[in-house]
Motif scaffolding. Structure first.
Motif, short mmCIF file in Angstrom:
data_model
loop_
_atom_site.label_atom_id
_atom_site.label_comp_id
_atom_site.label_asym_id
_atom_site.label_seq_id
_atom_site.Cartn_x
_atom_site.Cartn_y
_atom_site.Cartn_z
N HIS A 92 0.86 -1.18 0.00
CA HIS A 92 0.00 0.00 0.00
C HIS A 92 0.89 1.23 0.00
O HIS A 92 1.80 1.34 0.82
CB HIS A 92 -0.90 -0.01 1.24
CG HIS A 92 -1.84 1.13 1.31
ND1 HIS A 92 -2.86 1.30 0.41
CD2 HIS A 92 -1.91 2.17 2.17
CE1 HIS A 92 -3.53 2.39 0.72
NE2 HIS A 92 -2.96 2.94 1.77
N CYS A 93 0.66 2.15 -0.91
CA CYS A 93 1.57 3.28 -1.09
C CYS A 93 0.98 4.63 -0.70
O CYS A 93 1.65 5.65 -0.83
CB CYS A 93 2.04 3.34 -2.54
SG CYS A 93 2.94 1.88 -3.04
N ASP A 94 -0.26 4.68 -0.25
CA ASP A 94 -0.90 5.95 0.06
C ASP A 94 -1.06 6.09 1.57
O ASP A 94 -2.02 5.59 2.15
CB ASP A 94 -2.27 6.03 -0.64
CG ASP A 94 -2.97 7.36 -0.45
OD1 ASP A 94 -2.43 8.23 0.22
OD2 ASP A 94 -4.09 7.49 -0.98
N ALA A 95 -0.13 6.78 2.18
CA ALA A 95 -0.15 6.93 3.65
C ALA A 95 -1.36 7.70 4.14
O ALA A 95 -1.77 7.56 5.29
CB ALA A 95 1.13 7.61 4.11
N ALA A 96 -1.97 8.50 3.28
CA ALA A 96 -3.13 9.30 3.68
C ALA A 96 -4.42 8.49 3.78
O ALA A 96 -5.37 8.91 4.43
CB ALA A 96 -3.33 10.44 2.68
N ASN A 97 -4.45 7.32 3.16
CA ASN A 97 -5.66 6.48 3.14
C ASN A 97 -5.30 5.08 3.59
O ASN A 97 -4.19 4.60 3.34
CB ASN A 97 -6.27 6.45 1.75
CG ASN A 97 -6.80 7.80 1.33
OD1 ASN A 97 -7.64 8.37 2.01
ND2 ASN A 97 -6.29 8.34 0.24
N PRO A 98 -6.27 4.38 4.21
CA PRO A 98 -5.99 3.02 4.65
C PRO A 98 -5.88 2.04 3.47
O PRO A 98 -6.41 2.31 2.39
CB PRO A 98 -7.18 2.69 5.53
CG PRO A 98 -8.28 3.57 5.05
CD PRO A 98 -7.60 4.82 4.56
N ALA A 99 -5.23 0.92 3.70
CA ALA A 99 -5.16 -0.13 2.69
C ALA A 99 -6.58 -0.66 2.43
O ALA A 99 -7.45 -0.55 3.29
CB ALA A 99 -4.25 -1.25 3.18
N THR A 100 -6.80 -1.21 1.27
CA THR A 100 -8.16 -1.62 0.90
C THR A 100 -8.23 -3.07 0.46
O THR A 100 -7.23 -3.66 0.07
CB THR A 100 -8.69 -0.77 -0.27
OG1 THR A 100 -7.83 -0.91 -1.39
CG2 THR A 100 -8.79 0.70 0.12
N LEU A 101 -9.42 -3.60 0.53
CA LEU A 101 -9.76 -4.91 0.01
C LEU A 101 -10.86 -4.64 -1.00
O LEU A 101 -11.88 -4.05 -0.65
CB LEU A 101 -10.26 -5.82 1.14
CG LEU A 101 -10.68 -7.22 0.77
CD1 LEU A 101 -9.52 -7.98 0.16
CD2 LEU A 101 -11.20 -7.94 2.01
N ARG A 102 -10.65 -5.03 -2.24
CA ARG A 102 -11.56 -4.59 -3.30
C ARG A 102 -11.93 -5.74 -4.22
O ARG A 102 -11.09 -6.58 -4.53
CB ARG A 102 -10.86 -3.50 -4.09
CG ARG A 102 -11.60 -2.92 -5.23
CD ARG A 102 -10.84 -1.73 -5.79
NE ARG A 102 -9.50 -2.05 -6.19
CZ ARG A 102 -9.10 -2.08 -7.47
NH1 ARG A 102 -9.93 -1.81 -8.44
NH2 ARG A 102 -7.86 -2.38 -7.76
N VAL A 103 -13.17 -5.76 -4.62
CA VAL A 103 -13.65 -6.69 -5.64
C VAL A 103 -13.92 -5.86 -6.88
O VAL A 103 -14.69 -4.91 -6.85
CB VAL A 103 -14.94 -7.42 -5.18
CG1 VAL A 103 -15.50 -8.27 -6.32
CG2 VAL A 103 -14.67 -8.26 -3.96
N GLY A 104 -13.24 -6.20 -7.97
CA GLY A 104 -13.36 -5.41 -9.21
C GLY A 104 -14.24 -6.05 -10.23
O GLY A 104 -14.74 -7.11 -10.14
#
Length: 96
Positions: free
Chosen positions: A84-96
């Motif tokens: 995860h590279c965006d320190a401003a936002n939490p890591a995500t779990l995503r269904v695409g």
């Protein structure tokens, strides 16, 4: 001394992930015009279980089993783990 408590209830993230997977399954069934009886045969479950799942009661199905239903419907399922590279936002779990 504090004790860790693990709830037997699924986490909100787990329920959301399952709901997203069931949404994909539902869309594929509708797109193909498959009835619940046909879906049950494909998935190897009973029709009432498919009905419950499509109406939001999917507690009895693990994430892995829902992924297997997608594969049974001819879908490729990829799980990609990356930093995860965006320190401003939490890591995500995503269904695409």
């Amino acid at each position: 001394m504090a004790m860790a408590f693990t709830s037997p209830l699924p986490s909100v993230d787990d329920r959301l992930l399952k709901a997203q997977l069931v949404g994909k399954i539902d869309a594929l069934l509708k797109e193909r015009g498959l009835k619940q009886v046909e879906a049950a045969r494909i998935f190897g479950v009973k029709q009432p279980d498919v009905s419950k799942m499509l109406h939001g009661d999917f507690r009895q199905f693990s994430v892995e089993r829902l992924l297997r239903f997608l594969v049974a419907l001819g879908q490729d399922v990829e799980i990609i783990v990356k930093p995860h590279c965006d320190a401003a936002n939490p890591a995500t779990l995503r269904v695409g």
